[in-house]
Design a protein around this motif. Structure first.
Motif, PDB file in Angstrom:
ATOM      1  N   GLU A  36       3.819  -5.502  -8.769  1.00  0.00           N
ATOM      2  CA  GLU A  36       4.319  -4.640  -9.273  1.00  0.00           C
ATOM      3  C   GLU A  36       5.308  -3.856  -8.440  1.00  0.00           C
ATOM      4  O   GLU A  36       6.508  -2.690  -8.710  1.00  0.00           O
ATOM      5  CB  GLU A  36       3.131  -3.468  -9.459  1.00  0.00           C
ATOM      6  CG  GLU A  36       3.480  -2.047 -10.565  1.00  0.00           C
ATOM      7  CD  GLU A  36       2.139  -1.859  -9.959  1.00  0.00           C
ATOM      8  OE1 GLU A  36       2.067  -0.518 -10.597  1.00  0.00           O
ATOM      9  OE2 GLU A  36       0.393  -2.287  -9.838  1.00  0.00           O
TER      10      GLU A  36
ATOM     11  N   GLU B 176       1.313  -4.806 -12.853  1.00  0.00           N
ATOM     12  CA  GLU B 176       0.294  -3.790 -13.346  1.00  0.00           C
ATOM     13  C   GLU B 176      -0.996  -4.415 -14.210  1.00  0.00           C
ATOM     14  O   GLU B 176      -2.859  -4.179 -14.068  1.00  0.00           O
ATOM     15  CB  GLU B 176       0.371  -2.574 -13.942  1.00  0.00           C
ATOM     16  CG  GLU B 176      -0.780  -1.816 -14.052  1.00  0.00           C
ATOM     17  CD  GLU B 176       0.335  -0.089 -14.611  1.00  0.00           C
ATOM     18  OE1 GLU B 176      -0.602   1.037 -14.211  1.00  0.00           O
ATOM     19  OE2 GLU B 176       1.719  -0.284 -14.994  1.00  0.00           O
ATOM     20  N   GLU B 177      -0.561  -5.135 -15.335  1.00  0.00           N
ATOM     21  CA  GLU B 177      -1.720  -5.817 -15.913  1.00  0.00           C
ATOM     22  C   GLU B 177      -2.753  -7.013 -15.577  1.00  0.00           C
ATOM     23  O   GLU B 177      -3.674  -7.114 -15.626  1.00  0.00           O
ATOM     24  CB  GLU B 177      -0.419  -6.213 -16.881  1.00  0.00           C
ATOM     25  CG  GLU B 177      -2.014  -7.735 -18.499  1.00  0.00           C
ATOM     26  CD  GLU B 177      -2.880  -6.382 -18.619  1.00  0.00           C
ATOM     27  OE1 GLU B 177      -3.431  -6.467 -19.661  1.00  0.00           O
ATOM     28  OE2 GLU B 177      -2.234  -4.681 -18.436  1.00  0.00           O
ATOM     29  N   ILE B 178      -1.805  -7.482 -14.590  1.00  0.00           N
ATOM     30  CA  ILE B 178      -2.952  -8.641 -13.795  1.00  0.00           C
ATOM     31  C   ILE B 178      -3.288  -8.495 -12.130  1.00  0.00           C
ATOM     32  O   ILE B 178      -3.920  -8.951 -11.439  1.00  0.00           O
ATOM     33  CB  ILE B 178      -1.708  -9.849 -13.365  1.00  0.00           C
ATOM     34  CG1 ILE B 178      -0.388  -9.799 -12.915  1.00  0.00           C
ATOM     35  CG2 ILE B 178      -1.150 -10.626 -14.940  1.00  0.00           C
ATOM     36  CD1 ILE B 178       0.318 -11.242 -12.311  1.00  0.00           C
ATOM     37  N   SER B 179      -2.876  -6.849 -12.132  1.00  0.00           N
ATOM     38  CA  SER B 179      -3.696  -7.038 -10.628  1.00  0.00           C
ATOM     39  C   SER B 179      -2.354  -7.716  -9.441  1.00  0.00           C
ATOM     40  O   SER B 179      -3.801  -7.514  -8.051  1.00  0.00           O
ATOM     41  CB  SER B 179      -5.286  -6.406 -10.824  1.00  0.00           C
ATOM     42  OG  SER B 179      -5.193  -5.866 -11.714  1.00  0.00           O
ATOM     43  N   ASN B 180      -1.695  -7.437  -9.700  1.00  0.00           N
ATOM     44  CA  ASN B 180      -0.651  -7.860  -8.456  1.00  0.00           C
ATOM     45  C   ASN B 180       0.502  -6.640  -8.131  1.00  0.00           C
ATOM     46  O   ASN B 180       1.537  -6.730  -8.188  1.00  0.00           O
ATOM     47  CB  ASN B 180      -0.070  -8.965  -8.796  1.00  0.00           C
ATOM     48  CG  ASN B 180       0.994  -9.655  -7.742  1.00  0.00           C
ATOM     49  OD1 ASN B 180       1.463  -9.053  -7.286  1.00  0.00           O
ATOM     50  ND2 ASN B 180       0.650 -10.887  -8.116  1.00  0.00           N
ATOM     51  N   PRO B 181      -0.382  -5.859  -6.692  1.00  0.00           N
ATOM     52  CA  PRO B 181      -0.021  -4.800  -6.636  1.00  0.00           C
ATOM     53  C   PRO B 181       1.593  -5.278  -5.867  1.00  0.00           C
ATOM     54  O   PRO B 181       2.818  -4.288  -5.778  1.00  0.00           O
ATOM     55  CB  PRO B 181      -0.649  -4.443  -4.849  1.00  0.00           C
ATOM     56  CG  PRO B 181      -1.719  -4.669  -5.846  1.00  0.00           C
ATOM     57  CD  PRO B 181      -2.038  -6.160  -6.439  1.00  0.00           C
TER      58      PRO B 181
ATOM     59  N   TYR C  40       1.138  -1.076   0.022  1.00  0.00           N
ATOM     60  CA  TYR C  40      -0.110   0.296   0.366  1.00  0.00           C
ATOM     61  C   TYR C  40       0.257   1.551  -0.122  1.00  0.00           C
ATOM     62  O   TYR C  40       1.846   1.484   0.354  1.00  0.00           O
ATOM     63  CB  TYR C  40      -0.984  -0.204   1.188  1.00  0.00           C
ATOM     64  CG  TYR C  40      -1.851  -1.199   1.226  1.00  0.00           C
ATOM     65  CD1 TYR C  40      -2.207  -1.381   0.383  1.00  0.00           C
ATOM     66  CD2 TYR C  40      -2.796  -1.287   1.946  1.00  0.00           C
ATOM     67  CE1 TYR C  40      -3.540  -2.521  -0.174  1.00  0.00           C
ATOM     68  CE2 TYR C  40      -3.981  -2.136   2.322  1.00  0.00           C
ATOM     69  CZ  TYR C  40      -4.242  -2.784   1.076  1.00  0.00           C
ATOM     70  OH  TYR C  40      -5.051  -3.930   1.065  1.00  0.00           O
TER      71      TYR C  40
END
Length: 211
Positions: free
Chosen positions: A180, A172-177, A46
């Protein structure tokens, strides 16, 4: 055609496979990325988290390296301005530090909801323009061209740079913070190492000074 051949011949000669001790830092980030993605709570990715705070420390260290570089001072001052821009980008010009939404995790007020917030982006943009003008007025672009044509290229660090970019975009493409943020950290650390080598390593400095 001959100039192209000479360029690629020189490029091969500039490739550096030497493992300088500082290169261990980005490699450590690579080793830590898989367990971080698997075991760390998502909260660590976060805003204002452990990982992002570490990124800010890396950017700050790189800023100091730029100011202390032993060669091409004005060019490295230009890079110091870039570090300020990256630092401000990471904290969204202070929005994610000073304006969290109370009681809501990883949520922040928008600039429209903040008094005089509409000034943030114009001021940030003006700083980037002034940084660009400094880069041009000091002819630092000539130094950048010199590095492009003559500087040593450490294979290990540049591989880390591209890994950071590729897997950062993938995360970012697979929404894995977590992926990323870890690969973004890899990119920042690798950039720090590249700047350190060119600014302080005698072999790197000698190569460009003799160009």
């Amino acid at each position: 055609m001959q100039k192209i051949k000479d360029f690629f011949k020189g490029l091969i000669e500039r490739v550096d496979f030497k493992f300088w001790p500082v290169i261990a830092v980005p490699l450590l980030i690579i080793l830590l990325t898989p367990p971080a993605c698997r075991f760390l709570p998502i909260q660590y990715a976060y805003e204002n988290s452990l990982i992002e705070n570490f990124q800010l420390i890396v950017i700050l260290i790189t800023f100091i390296i730029c100011l202390k570089a032993k060669t091409d001072k004005k060019f490295f001052y230009s890079l110091a301005f870039v570090m300020v821009i990256l630092f401000l980008r990471e904290i969204n010009c202070g929005r994610t530090v000073f304006f969290p939404v109370p009681g809501v995790e990883n949520a922040f007020y928008s600039w429209k909801e903040i008094p005089y917030g509409y000034l943030a982006h114009p001021i940030y943009g003006a700083f980037m323009v002034l940084s660009g003008l400094y880069f041009i007025c000091t002819k630092s672009y000539m130094v950048l061209l010199k590095y492009f044509l003559h500087a040593k290229i450490n294979v290990y660090v540049w591989v880390c740079v591209f890994l950071g970019i590729i897997f950062g975009l993938y995360g970012e493409e697979i929404s894995n913070p977590m992926l990323e943020e870890m690969t973004e950290t890899l990119f920042y650390v690798s950039l720090m190492v590249i700047i350190y080598l060119q600014g302080f390593n005698k072999e790197y400095i000698k190569t460009t000074e003799n160009a």
